[in-house]
Enzyme design. Sequence first.
Site, PDB file in Angstrom:
ATOM      1  N   GLU A 143      -2.095   7.941  -4.626  1.00 53.46           N
ATOM      2  CA  GLU A 143      -2.363   7.020  -5.726  1.00 53.46           C
ATOM      3  C   GLU A 143      -3.726   7.315  -6.325  1.00 53.46           C
ATOM      4  OE1 GLU A 143      -3.080   2.275  -6.185  1.00 53.46           O
ATOM      5  OE2 GLU A 143      -1.259   2.841  -5.105  1.00 53.46           O
ATOM      6  N   ARG A 196       0.849  -1.189   0.000  1.00 53.94           N
ATOM      7  CA  ARG A 196       0.000   0.000   0.000  1.00 53.94           C
ATOM      8  C   ARG A 196       0.882   1.235   0.000  1.00 53.94           C
ATOM      9  NH1 ARG A 196      -3.712  -2.596  -1.417  1.00 53.94           N
ATOM     10  NH2 ARG A 196      -5.817  -2.792  -0.519  1.00 53.94           N
ATOM     11  N   HIS A 227      -0.006  -0.050 -10.008  1.00 56.68           N
ATOM     12  CA  HIS A 227      -0.740  -0.981  -9.144  1.00 56.68           C
ATOM     13  C   HIS A 227      -1.274  -2.176  -9.951  1.00 56.68           C
ATOM     14  CE1 HIS A 227      -3.053  -1.073  -5.077  1.00 56.68           C
ATOM     15  NE2 HIS A 227      -2.663  -2.282  -5.436  1.00 56.68           N
TER      16      HIS A 227
END
Length: 324
Positions: free
Chosen positions: A266, A237, A285
């Site tokens: 993000e 994360r 991601h």
Amino acid sequence: MKVFITKRIPEAGIQLLKDAGLEIFISEHENLSHEEWLNYCKGSDMILSVGSEFRYDQAFFNNCPEVKAIALYSVGFDHVDVKEATARNIPVGNTPDVLSKATSDVAFLLMQSVARRASYNFGKVKSGNWGDFDPLHALGQELYGKTLGIFGLGRIGMEMAKKSKTAFGMEIIYHNRSHNDEAEKELGARYVSFDELITQSDVLSIHANFKPEQKELFNASVFEKMKENAIFINTARGGFHNQKDLYDALAEHKIWGAGLDVTNPEPMFKDDPILELSNVCVLPHIGSATVEARTGMAKIAAANLIAFSKGEPMPASVNPEVYS
């Protein structure tokens, strides 16, 4: 029972829900506003949640009292107030195991890409700027026999450790909430303190579940203690690291390189200066982005909701205490 799927998932999962006789709804467009998302949730018995842009917190549960179960299309569940869900007897499912290999593949890819400055050199090829041979320009480093430090040695971390041990003979150290007996027996992994992890690792790879108290745990004070040749990898994360501090550590050569599949924020800004560095590789991601992993995730998420609809425990639940 009505199921709201927040974004389209592989058809295998959708078909399982249909075959189970569940009524499903998927929005015509996927970039839902918070208000649109909330309105769709209000009319649903169960949610199959894809992505982490919306929070399932106390305010959500107050606004959506009809929601009886949530299946996440992810392993991570930091966008869900699990304690609140449990207090309301709402089971929350996730999708462990099925994406462990795919996500560890990306961590392994990033480690090698950063070690050999692959992104930087690919950029030279694209721009036609190969230049003359220079024995000292943009050199990489080899990984053979180096020390891999893993923060959070669970399923994904274990897969990363196995690959690194097999391919490069890397020594494995780790910091975890508890000892991983399997890793210690199979790989000779050594449990260390957090300070030992950051000072001894040649490659430090994050694979832990994120908790709010760990926000920006990897910051300037941590990067300051790491080796100058260290490579920092984050596929867990983005909230684990302070991105400005990471940039400063890289630009000032306090650490050697970084590979990120998650960023903070993000999505990251396209003009983030970290993208200009030759010792960085950033991916959008894509840890679970294989046909096999994403299909498997869809099947597990569907299975969680089908089980609930039958009055059975979810096969993959983050709060199994709701069943006791």
